[in-house]
Design an enzyme around this catalytic site. Structure first.
Site, PDB file in Angstrom:
ATOM      1  N   VAL A  50       0.870  -1.187   0.000  1.00 31.49           N
ATOM      2  CA  VAL A  50       0.000   0.000   0.000  1.00 31.49           C
ATOM      3  C   VAL A  50       0.905   1.235   0.000  1.00 31.49           C
ATOM      4  O   VAL A  50       1.677   1.427   0.941  1.00 31.49           O
ATOM      5  CB  VAL A  50      -0.923   0.007   1.243  1.00 31.49           C
ATOM      6  CG1 VAL A  50      -1.801   1.251   1.246  1.00 31.49           C
ATOM      7  CG2 VAL A  50      -1.772  -1.257   1.269  1.00 31.49           C
ATOM      8  N   ASP A  51       0.839   2.042  -1.062  1.00 38.37           N
ATOM      9  CA  ASP A  51       1.718   3.216  -1.108  1.00 38.37           C
ATOM     10  C   ASP A  51       1.116   4.352  -0.288  1.00 38.37           C
ATOM     11  O   ASP A  51       0.011   4.257   0.244  1.00 38.37           O
ATOM     12  CB  ASP A  51       2.034   3.623  -2.551  1.00 38.37           C
ATOM     13  CG  ASP A  51       0.808   4.086  -3.316  1.00 38.37           C
ATOM     14  OD1 ASP A  51      -0.200   4.463  -2.695  1.00 38.37           O
ATOM     15  OD2 ASP A  51       0.855   4.070  -4.560  1.00 38.37           O
TER      16      ASP A  51
END
Lengths: 408, 80
Positions: B38-39
């Site tokens: 998850v950025d």
């Protein structure tokens, strides 16, 4: 002019006529219209309720999570570029990324994102505005996403010159290779602004056709009853490559990108110069740059958008710059006007016309303008031997771009 | 009051919607960035969606402490 030859080794597109180059080209040669009624609820209040919308939705091609971080203009640029990349045989070719550049522009940019996020801001407040908003609406977004996809490290350029954007992005790609700044350029343009605000804006300028009850016949360049352009959406990408680089990797060469001419009118912010002087200079410059003369140009893919003034000015310009011999077409009669993406799509059509020896028709030309005295391939495609051809793109702001392609 | 399992499964739904994370991969010991990919921009979306779903407020200075799914579950459990 230069010892560096530039060739075309790959093509990609998603357009109102098809989700790829082959289906788009088949429809063009067959003379099919991509224009239809806008059935969205928001269209009911608009004076213009027709457009040339994509034949294949991006959601049929890209996965959902990736798509929600891309503006529609970015998504379709990526789709077209991936097709062109594969078409050029570059998948797994081990290209030197520091010699790979991107030149992909847009006339308007991520307007749909901007407007949708503004709706969210108004209705739900700033905290609900997507953190992806800025990279989705920035005008260099399409070029940047394409650059990321292929790891381009020789620069990612984003041209913006309204409806001349696509052709000028190609011209920039030609320069980059000739100047030794890249060996391969993914060049092209994208546009996706079928949305009430841009439509209302163009409609307020009285620039658009209001033939709402007959969509397929609304885009009718050079016809006496033309009443403005039809908005289209789509993207086109072309792999430009230094000729010796293409030869060294055994790439198939589709055409040679022989020359480009870029001028500005200095006349009016939106009105075309009725004498087409800037257009004439752009065509002359491109032909000279290609080492050719007007007599060599057998085919012109015209800018001709179906507006009363522009269409006939360009005819006078073609006669002055090239002569009365070329077979001209306006593929916008079928695709509508893709604004910034027009130059890329129409350059692809020009390249395929050379390859296949066929000029796609100008459809809907039932009652030609009295002043139309050149051959515009009315209603039916024309078989024609085409060693060299030119594509014109002109844009608001007074931008004129002409690009010349020849057989390999 | 939602149980830890219910909160974890709610987060899994959000992670699937926002970042395409397979719900089967979501477990308390998983790190958002290292394990679930998850950025930072997607994490902002996850936080806003979690606030709405669980009726909590997660201040920005708290988000940096939420390294794992378990961290987020604990925060939501304690504050909703």
């Amino acid at each position: 002019m230069t010892s560096i030859d530039v060739v075309v080794t790959g093509l990609g597109a998603t357009t109102p006529l098809g989700g790829d180059v082959a289906s788009t080209w088949d429809a063009m040669v067959a003379g099919r219209s991509g224009v239809s009624s806008l059935t969205q609820e928001w269209a009911e209040q608009l004076p213009v309720r027709i457009a040339a919308q994509l034949a294949v939705e991006p959601s049929e091609v890209l996965e959902r999570v990736r798509l929600r971080r891309l503006d529609r203009s970015e998504a379709i640029a990526l789709i077209a570029a991936k097709q062109a990349w594969a078409d050029a045989g570059l998948e797994g070719a081990g290209l030197d990324q520091e010699r790979l550049a991107v030149s992909i522009g847009s006339g308007i940019g991520g307007a749909i994102t901007l407007l949708q996020q503004d709706d969210i801001l108004e209705q739900s407040g700033p905290r609900r505005v997507s953190p992806h908003t800025v990279p989705m609406l920035m005008p260099n977004g399409p070029a940047a996403h394409v650059g990321l996809e292929f790891g381009a490290k020789a620069g990612v350029r984003a041209m913006a010159s309204a409806c001349a954007t696509g052709a000028e992005a190609l011209a920039l790609g030609l320069d980059l290779i000739r100047l030794g700044r890249a060996d391969v350029v993914v060049a092209g343009s994208t546009e996706a602004v079928v949305h009430p605000l841009p439509i209302a804006g163009f409609a307020s300028m009285r620039a658009m056709s209001t033939r709402n009850d007959d969509p397929e016949r609304a885009s009718r360049p050079w016809d006496k009853n033309r009443d403005g352009f039809v908005l289209g959406e789509g993207a086109g990408a072309i792999i430009l490559e230094r000729a010796d680089h293409a030869a060294a990797r055994g790439a198939r060469v589709i055409a040679r990108f022989a020359g480009a001419g870029v001028t500005s009118d200095g006349y009016d912010i939106v009105q075309p110069d009725p004498e087409c002087r800037g257009g004439i200079r752009a065509m002359q410059m491109a032909i000279r740059d290609a080492g050719l003369t007007g007599a060599d140009i057998k085919h012109v893919n015209a800018h001709a958008t179906s507006t009363p003034v522009g269409d006939m000015g360009e005819i006078r310009g073609i006669r002055a710059a090239i002569g009365d011999h070329p077979v001209i077409t306006s593929t916008k009669s079928m695709t509508g006007h893709l604004l910034g993406a027009a130059g890329a799509l129409e350059s692809i059509a020009t390249i395929l016309a050379i390859r296949d020896g066929v000029v796609p028709p100008t459809i809907n030309l039932d009652d030609p303008d009295d002043a139309l005295d050149l051959d515009v391939a009315a209603l039916k495609a024309r078989q024609l031997d085409i060693p060299a051809a030119i594509n014109n793109s002109f844009g608001f702001g007074g931008h004129n771009v002409a690009v010349v392609f020849t057989r390999p | 009051m939602a149980t830890r399992e219910e909160i974890t499964s709610g987060l899994a739904e959000i992670l699937e919607e926002v970042a395409g994370v397979n719900p089967d991969d979501v477990a308390e010991e998983k790190s958002f960035t290292d394990d679930l990919d998850v950025d930072s921009l997607s994490m902002v979306e996850v936080v806003v969606a979690a606030e709405e779903k669980f009726g909590v407020k997660i201040p920005d200075n708290e988000v940096q402490n939420l390294k794992t799914v378990g961290d987020a579950v604990s925060y939501i459990e304690a504050n909703h």
